[in-house]
Write a protein that holds these residues in place. Structure first.
Motif, short mmCIF file in Angstrom:
data_model
loop_
_atom_site.label_atom_id
_atom_site.label_comp_id
_atom_site.label_asym_id
_atom_site.label_seq_id
_atom_site.Cartn_x
_atom_site.Cartn_y
_atom_site.Cartn_z
N ARG A 1 0.77 -1.09 -0.06
CA ARG A 1 -0.17 0.14 -0.14
C ARG A 1 0.92 1.21 -0.06
N MET A 2 0.53 2.28 -0.93
CA MET A 2 1.32 3.52 -0.85
C MET A 2 0.78 4.02 0.29
N HIS A 3 1.89 4.95 1.07
CA HIS A 3 1.57 5.74 2.36
C HIS A 3 2.09 7.10 2.01
N SER A 4 1.28 8.06 2.08
CA SER A 4 1.64 9.56 1.91
C SER A 4 2.91 9.67 2.88
N LYS A 5 2.94 9.34 4.01
CA LYS A 5 4.23 9.84 4.77
C LYS A 5 5.48 9.21 4.03
N LEU A 6 5.48 8.24 3.13
CA LEU A 6 6.55 7.71 2.47
C LEU A 6 6.66 8.41 0.97
N GLY A 7 5.90 9.53 0.78
CA GLY A 7 6.25 9.82 -0.78
C GLY A 7 5.23 9.24 -1.53
N TYR A 8 4.23 8.68 -1.34
CA TYR A 8 3.19 7.81 -1.76
C TYR A 8 3.94 6.62 -2.26
N LEU A 9 4.86 6.01 -1.85
CA LEU A 9 5.48 4.78 -2.12
C LEU A 9 5.15 3.71 -1.21
N SER A 10 5.23 2.57 -1.51
CA SER A 10 5.05 1.22 -0.62
C SER A 10 6.17 1.17 0.17
N PRO A 11 6.13 0.82 1.35
CA PRO A 11 7.20 0.44 2.40
C PRO A 11 8.39 -0.11 1.77
N VAL A 12 7.98 -1.32 0.78
CA VAL A 12 9.16 -1.89 0.24
C VAL A 12 9.89 -0.99 -1.00
N GLU A 13 9.10 -0.13 -1.59
CA GLU A 13 9.75 0.65 -2.59
C GLU A 13 10.65 1.77 -1.68
N ARG B 1 11.99 1.48 1.13
CA ARG B 1 13.23 0.85 1.55
C ARG B 1 14.52 0.69 0.29
N GLN B 2 13.90 0.17 -0.71
CA GLN B 2 14.51 -0.23 -1.82
C GLN B 2 15.19 1.01 -2.40
N ALA B 3 14.68 2.14 -2.16
CA ALA B 3 15.04 3.38 -2.73
C ALA B 3 16.09 4.05 -1.99
N GLY B 4 16.30 3.41 -0.84
CA GLY B 4 17.48 3.92 0.24
C GLY B 4 16.72 4.94 1.16
N HIS B 5 15.62 5.00 1.13
CA HIS B 5 15.08 6.25 2.14
C HIS B 5 14.93 5.70 3.71
N MET B 6 15.06 6.77 4.50
CA MET B 6 14.98 6.49 5.73
C MET B 6 14.05 7.84 6.36
N LEU B 7 12.95 7.27 7.41
CA LEU B 7 12.19 8.15 7.98
C LEU B 7 13.03 9.07 8.93
N GLN B 8 12.89 10.19 8.94
CA GLN B 8 13.44 11.09 9.99
C GLN B 8 12.68 11.14 11.17
N PRO B 9 13.52 11.02 12.49
CA PRO B 9 12.64 10.98 13.66
C PRO B 9 11.87 12.33 13.83
N ALA B 10 10.82 12.39 14.74
CA ALA B 10 10.08 13.33 14.78
C ALA B 10 10.72 14.46 15.74
N HIS B 11 10.72 15.58 15.18
CA HIS B 11 11.40 16.75 16.27
C HIS B 11 10.42 16.91 17.46
N LYS B 12 11.33 17.22 18.58
CA LYS B 12 10.69 17.54 19.89
C LYS B 12 10.26 18.99 19.75
N THR B 13 9.29 19.18 20.31
CA THR B 13 8.91 20.75 20.55
C THR B 13 9.27 21.25 21.47
N ARG B 14 9.78 20.59 22.65
CA ARG B 14 10.34 21.14 23.81
C ARG B 14 11.29 20.14 24.23
N ASP B 15 12.41 20.83 25.14
CA ASP B 15 13.45 19.58 25.91
C ASP B 15 12.72 19.34 26.99
#
Length: 82
Positions: free
Chosen positions: A39-51, A53-67
């Motif tokens: 299934r294509m996921h919007s958070k993955l740029g409308y790629l499937s999770p397999v696609e 990973r195969q493209a070598g992408h990684m999700l960035q960790p969420a940014h903290k709004t406060r320490d």
């Protein structure tokens, strides 16, 4: 997580009549495999999770709004007297 559960119910559970728990379990396994692998996921740029990973992408960790510091465990409590 809520949107995943909502999609599961809308796309699988409510569309069919299930004759046995085994039938539902089998279809649920197929759905989860499809959802996680194809299934294509919007958070993955409308790629499937397999696609993604195969493209070598990684999700960035969420940014903290406060320490925030980790909570310090309470080792003892001193009762107060009035």
């Amino acid at each position: 997580m809520k949107s995943t559960n909502r999609a599961l119910k809308k796309e699988l559970i409510y569309r069919h009549r299930w004759w046995s728990p085994d039938q539902l379990r089998s279809e649920l396994n197929c759905y989860v495999r499809w959802y996680n692998q194809k299934r294509m996921h919007s958070k993955l740029g409308y790629l499937s999770p397999v696609e993604f990973r195969q493209a070598g992408h990684m999700l960035q960790p969420a940014h903290k709004t406060r320490d925030t510091a980790p909570a310090t465990p309470v080792t003892s409590v001193t009762p107060t007297t009035r």
